[in-house]
Scaffold this active site. Structure first.
Site, short mmCIF file in Angstrom:
data_model
loop_
_atom_site.label_atom_id
_atom_site.label_comp_id
_atom_site.label_asym_id
_atom_site.label_seq_id
_atom_site.Cartn_x
_atom_site.Cartn_y
_atom_site.Cartn_z
CE LYS A 167 -36.28 -63.64 -36.55
NZ LYS A 167 -35.54 -62.55 -35.58
CG HIS A 175 -28.54 -53.41 -33.15
ND1 HIS A 175 -27.23 -53.70 -32.39
CD2 HIS A 175 -28.83 -54.85 -33.48
CE1 HIS A 175 -27.37 -54.75 -32.10
NE2 HIS A 175 -28.01 -55.50 -32.69
CG HIS A 234 -30.31 -52.82 -29.99
ND1 HIS A 234 -31.64 -52.98 -30.50
CD2 HIS A 234 -29.79 -54.23 -29.69
CE1 HIS A 234 -32.03 -54.11 -30.97
NE2 HIS A 234 -30.68 -54.97 -30.59
CG LEU A 235 -28.21 -52.22 -23.57
CD1 LEU A 235 -27.94 -52.21 -22.42
CD2 LEU A 235 -26.70 -51.99 -24.26
N GLY A 236 -28.91 -56.52 -26.21
CA GLY A 236 -29.55 -57.81 -26.15
C GLY A 236 -28.33 -58.78 -26.48
CG ASN A 237 -26.92 -63.11 -27.95
OD1 ASN A 237 -26.34 -63.13 -27.10
ND2 ASN A 237 -27.11 -64.00 -29.11
NE ARG A 282 -22.06 -60.63 -32.39
CZ ARG A 282 -23.31 -59.68 -32.67
NH1 ARG A 282 -22.88 -58.63 -33.54
NH2 ARG A 282 -24.40 -60.35 -32.98
CG ASN A 338 -37.51 -57.86 -21.37
OD1 ASN A 338 -38.72 -57.51 -21.27
ND2 ASN A 338 -37.09 -58.44 -22.28
CD GLU A 368 -34.49 -54.61 -34.97
OE1 GLU A 368 -33.47 -54.29 -35.69
OE2 GLU A 368 -35.11 -55.27 -34.17
P1 AMP Z 1 -32.33 -60.04 -27.76
O1 AMP Z 1 -31.20 -60.28 -28.52
O2 AMP Z 1 -32.78 -58.64 -27.81
O3 AMP Z 1 -33.57 -60.98 -28.22
O4 AMP Z 1 -31.97 -60.30 -26.17
C1 AMP Z 1 -31.85 -61.35 -25.84
C2 AMP Z 1 -31.18 -61.46 -24.38
O5 AMP Z 1 -31.94 -60.47 -23.41
C3 AMP Z 1 -30.70 -62.46 -23.63
O6 AMP Z 1 -29.37 -62.68 -23.42
C4 AMP Z 1 -31.78 -62.94 -22.72
O7 AMP Z 1 -31.09 -63.44 -21.55
C5 AMP Z 1 -31.84 -61.12 -22.04
N1 AMP Z 1 -33.06 -61.00 -21.44
C6 AMP Z 1 -34.23 -61.12 -21.72
N2 AMP Z 1 -35.36 -60.95 -20.55
C7 AMP Z 1 -34.44 -60.72 -19.75
C8 AMP Z 1 -34.53 -60.22 -18.40
N3 AMP Z 1 -35.96 -60.12 -17.68
N4 AMP Z 1 -33.47 -60.07 -17.53
C9 AMP Z 1 -32.30 -60.11 -18.19
N5 AMP Z 1 -32.08 -60.40 -19.18
C10 AMP Z 1 -32.89 -60.54 -20.04
#
Ligand code: AMP
Length: 404
Positions: free
Chosen positions: A14, A181, A210-213, A243, A338, A387
């Protein structure tokens, strides 16, 4: 300065091309499925011009780097007139081990350290090195800077990073908590401090989420990290997309014995088949899917989400104790940025910390914002992470310092 920011995965690359004066992303792109035997996809998005998408075989990372550079300087879809307009290259590098607490100019010594930390990050550091070597081959005269995911967490005290196992394993193998992270936690903490200072509010005790995948929290005291939830590897800590996060280590032996699994199989289960995906019996690791399923009455999707929210809340509580209180809780990444629903659920019952969410502000939030009530003692901030910008700014600083 104009910085080419590179983030290499084992089969992907990327990039962003960032002007640090205006903080504009002049172009971004993605090369996927790099490898001799597959047809990959290359996408280039120049600012103000139509994106370019190509199916192309990229036998190795240097081919992807060449393609990206060709596109940056292309008369039709480029953003610079020649490659001479690129000032420096910044690389995301996952593991700097105990060696680096800051970003560093890449020289032979830095490459040796990145190689030396491969045992701690066997998937990522080799890929990061491929990107560094490809850029060095194609643009040998440009300075390159490594920005480490682990660096921000190197200020943790021993009590936070030493595991309570025989100390000789730490001495022999550097088995300890490192945290990940870091570039994201550092960026959002920096932005939060700026936002709080402008509003005349205290800045010393911050919890970044930091809450994502992949997910992690960090406790930040006076701008420095004093604890974080990921560990030796990104498997420790919160429950995540696939995980497990922290579990009783005895589960591993139990699963090997009762299910007849090998250690490698259990490791795979804990990394790729657990978390939200595992609890929901394989429904999804994606929070949007789980929220929709829970709304439709799926009890396991609801349980997965509840466990996620509960564990984030419990870590926030423990970091408030570690920090002696909390001035701000900062949410970032896919879920944190989000999902107003996730923020609301995580913060349920945290009023005793001084948290008072402004529900209307939380629901209508967009971009950097404070979503707490005017009188709340602990502010709740949403800060979109960046980042790449952090890597570009670090690269500029390291290059400027090295030429003094
Ligand atoms: P990331 O790893 O930071 O790209 O985050 C990915 C995660 O964010 C995925 O599980 C998405 O489902 C979640 N996500 C993105 N937008 C939303 C939203 N509007 N509501 C809930 N989860 C979200």
């Amino acid at each position: 300065m104009k910085i080419f920011v590179v983030n290499c995965g084992s089969s992907s690359l990327k990039y962003q091309f960032i002007d640090t004066e205006t903080r504009e992303v002049l172009a971004s792109g993605l090369a996927e499925r790099i490898g001799p035997s597959s047809t990959g996809e290359f996408t280039h998005k120049p600012l103000g011009k139509e994106p370019v998408v190509k199916q192309v075989t990229m036998s190795e990372h240097s081919v992807a780097v060449s393609l990206a550079l060709e596109h940056l300087a292309n008369p039709d879809f480029g953003v610079v007139s020649s490659l001479g307009d690129i000032d420096a290259i910044g690389h995301r590098v996952v593991h700097g081990g105990v060696n680096y607490s800051e970003s560093v100019l890449i020289d032979e010594a830095a490459i040796d350290v990145i190689k030396g930390n491969i045992p701690l990050s066997p998937l990522h550091n080799p890929a990061n090195l491929m990107g560094i070597e490809a850029c060095a081959r194609i643009l040998p005269s440009l300075p390159q800077v490594a920005v480490f995911d682990t660096a921000f967490h190197q200020t943790m005290p021993e009590v936070a990073y030493v595991y309570p196992i025989p100390y000789e394993y730490y001495e022999k193998h550097k088995l300890r908590k490192y945290g990940f992270h870091g570039t994201s936690h550092r960026y959002v903490a920096m932005r939060a401090i700026d936002m709080l200072q402008k509003a005349g509010m205290p800045t010393s005790r911050i919890i970044t989420c930091h809450l994502g995948n992949g997910s992690s929290c960090a406790a930040v005291l006076n701008g420095k990290c004093i604890d974080t939830s990921m560990g030796l590897t990104p498997l420790e800590g919160l429950a995540m997309g696939t995980r497990s996060g922290s579990i009783d280590p005895a589960i591993i032996k139990f699963l090997c014995e009762t299910e007849g699994l090998s250690l490698a199989e259990v490791d795979e289960i804990l990394n790729k088949k657990s978390g939200m995906y595992g609890i929901s019996k394989g429904l999804s690791n994606d929070f949007r899917d789980l929220i929709a399923a829970a709304e439709g009455g799926n009890a396991l999707a609801q349980l997965a989400l509840d466990i996620f929210f509960y564990r984030v809340r419990a870590v926030i509580g423990s970091y408030a104790a570690a920090l002696g209180g909390v001035d701000a809780i900062v949410f970032t990444a896919g879920v944190g940025e989000n999902s107003s629903f996730a923020r609301e659920k995580i913060l349920e019952g945290t009023g005793f910390l001084g948290v008072e969410l402004d529900y209307a502000a939380n629901n209508s939030q967009c971009g950097e914002s404070d979503v707490s009530t005017p009188g709340a003692k602990a502010r709740v901030l949403v800060v979109p992470t960046n980042e790449e910008l952090m890597i570009a700014l670090d690269t500029q600083q390291v290059v400027n310092n090295s030429s003094k």
